[in-house]
Design a protein around this motif. Structure first.
Motif, PDB file in Angstrom:
ATOM      1  N   PRO A  13       0.386  -2.241  12.668  1.00 53.11           N
ATOM      2  CA  PRO A  13      -0.999  -1.419  12.524  1.00 53.11           C
ATOM      3  C   PRO A  13      -1.393  -1.661  11.626  1.00 53.11           C
ATOM      4  CG  PRO A  13       0.574  -0.355  13.524  1.00 53.11           C
ATOM      5  CD  PRO A  13       1.952  -0.741  13.471  1.00 53.11           C
ATOM      6  N   LEU A  14      -2.682  -1.317  10.673  1.00 57.45           N
ATOM      7  CA  LEU A  14      -3.137  -1.989   9.170  1.00 57.45           C
ATOM      8  C   LEU A  14      -2.814  -0.421   8.551  1.00 57.45           C
ATOM      9  CD1 LEU A  14      -5.069  -3.320   7.384  1.00 57.45           C
ATOM     10  CD2 LEU A  14      -6.732  -2.185   8.732  1.00 57.45           C
ATOM     11  N   ASP A  15      -2.538   0.910   9.137  1.00 59.93           N
ATOM     12  CA  ASP A  15      -2.642   1.680   8.595  1.00 59.93           C
ATOM     13  C   ASP A  15      -1.197   1.903   7.955  1.00 59.93           C
ATOM     14  OD1 ASP A  15      -2.060   2.122  11.227  1.00 59.93           O
ATOM     15  OD2 ASP A  15      -2.074   4.551  11.042  1.00 59.93           O
ATOM     16  N   THR A  16      -0.710   0.731   8.926  1.00 60.20           N
ATOM     17  CA  THR A  16       0.957   1.240   8.711  1.00 60.20           C
ATOM     18  C   THR A  16       0.779   0.964   7.352  1.00 60.20           C
ATOM     19  OG1 THR A  16       2.013   1.708  10.371  1.00 60.20           O
ATOM     20  CG2 THR A  16       3.741   0.696   9.422  1.00 60.20           C
ATOM     21  N   VAL A  17       0.601  -0.917   7.068  1.00 55.77           N
ATOM     22  CA  VAL A  17       0.781  -2.219   6.122  1.00 55.77           C
ATOM     23  C   VAL A  17       0.034  -1.272   4.931  1.00 55.77           C
ATOM     24  CG1 VAL A  17      -0.270  -4.020   5.281  1.00 55.77           C
ATOM     25  CG2 VAL A  17       0.707  -3.836   7.864  1.00 55.77           C
ATOM     26  N   ASP A  18      -1.466  -0.293   5.531  1.00 53.57           N
ATOM     27  CA  ASP A  18      -1.478   0.442   3.733  1.00 53.57           C
ATOM     28  C   ASP A  18      -0.386   1.100   4.081  1.00 53.57           C
ATOM     29  OD1 ASP A  18      -3.612   0.242   2.047  1.00 53.57           O
ATOM     30  OD2 ASP A  18      -3.975   2.471   3.673  1.00 53.57           O
ATOM     31  N   ARG A  19      -0.063   1.845   4.136  1.00 57.22           N
ATOM     32  CA  ARG A  19       1.197   3.055   3.816  1.00 57.22           C
ATOM     33  C   ARG A  19       2.428   2.388   3.040  1.00 57.22           C
ATOM     34  NH1 ARG A  19       0.639   5.221   8.069  1.00 57.22           N
ATOM     35  NH2 ARG A  19       2.663   4.937   9.278  1.00 57.22           N
ATOM     36  N   CYS A  20       2.925   1.121   3.470  1.00 53.75           N
ATOM     37  CA  CYS A  20       3.913   0.973   3.256  1.00 53.75           C
ATOM     38  C   CYS A  20       3.389   0.178   1.855  1.00 53.75           C
ATOM     39  CB  CYS A  20       4.245  -0.735   3.936  1.00 53.75           C
ATOM     40  SG  CYS A  20       5.641  -1.514   3.173  1.00 53.75           S
ATOM     41  N   VAL A  21       2.623  -0.130   1.891  1.00 51.87           N
ATOM     42  CA  VAL A  21       1.580  -1.310   0.088  1.00 51.87           C
ATOM     43  C   VAL A  21       1.565   0.114  -1.228  1.00 51.87           C
ATOM     44  CG1 VAL A  21       0.003  -1.830  -1.330  1.00 51.87           C
ATOM     45  CG2 VAL A  21       1.027  -2.829   0.476  1.00 51.87           C
ATOM     46  N   ALA A  22       1.234   1.422  -0.251  1.00 51.05           N
ATOM     47  CA  ALA A  22       1.073   2.843  -1.640  1.00 51.05           C
ATOM     48  C   ALA A  22       2.550   3.410  -1.593  1.00 51.05           C
ATOM     49  CB  ALA A  22       0.802   3.762  -0.643  1.00 51.05           C
TER      50      ALA A  22
END
Length: 62
Positions: A13-22
């Motif tokens: 999921p996009l929110d998981t990718v975003d959280r990983c980057v952060a």
């Protein structure tokens, strides 16, 4: 960067990718490592690969 990794990891999921980057950015800064785009993308990719490869196989009919 998030959109580039999201396109590479379509099952995450996009929110998981975003959280990983952060999280990678925060971790690098906490460790005193310069959080360049190259470093963050490389480490985030490794984390996402681990996430995808650790998922159990889909369950088939019983």
């Amino acid at each position: 960067m998030t959109s580039h990794l999201a396109a590479e990891f379509l099952t995450v999921p996009l929110d998981t990718v975003d959280r990983c980057v952060a999280d990678v950015c925060a971790c690098a800064e906490h460790l005193g490592i310069e959080a360049t785009a190259e470093v963050v993308e490389r480490v985030a990719r490794e984390h996402l690969l681990a996430l995808v490869n650790s998922a159990p196989p889909p369950r088939g009919p019983r």
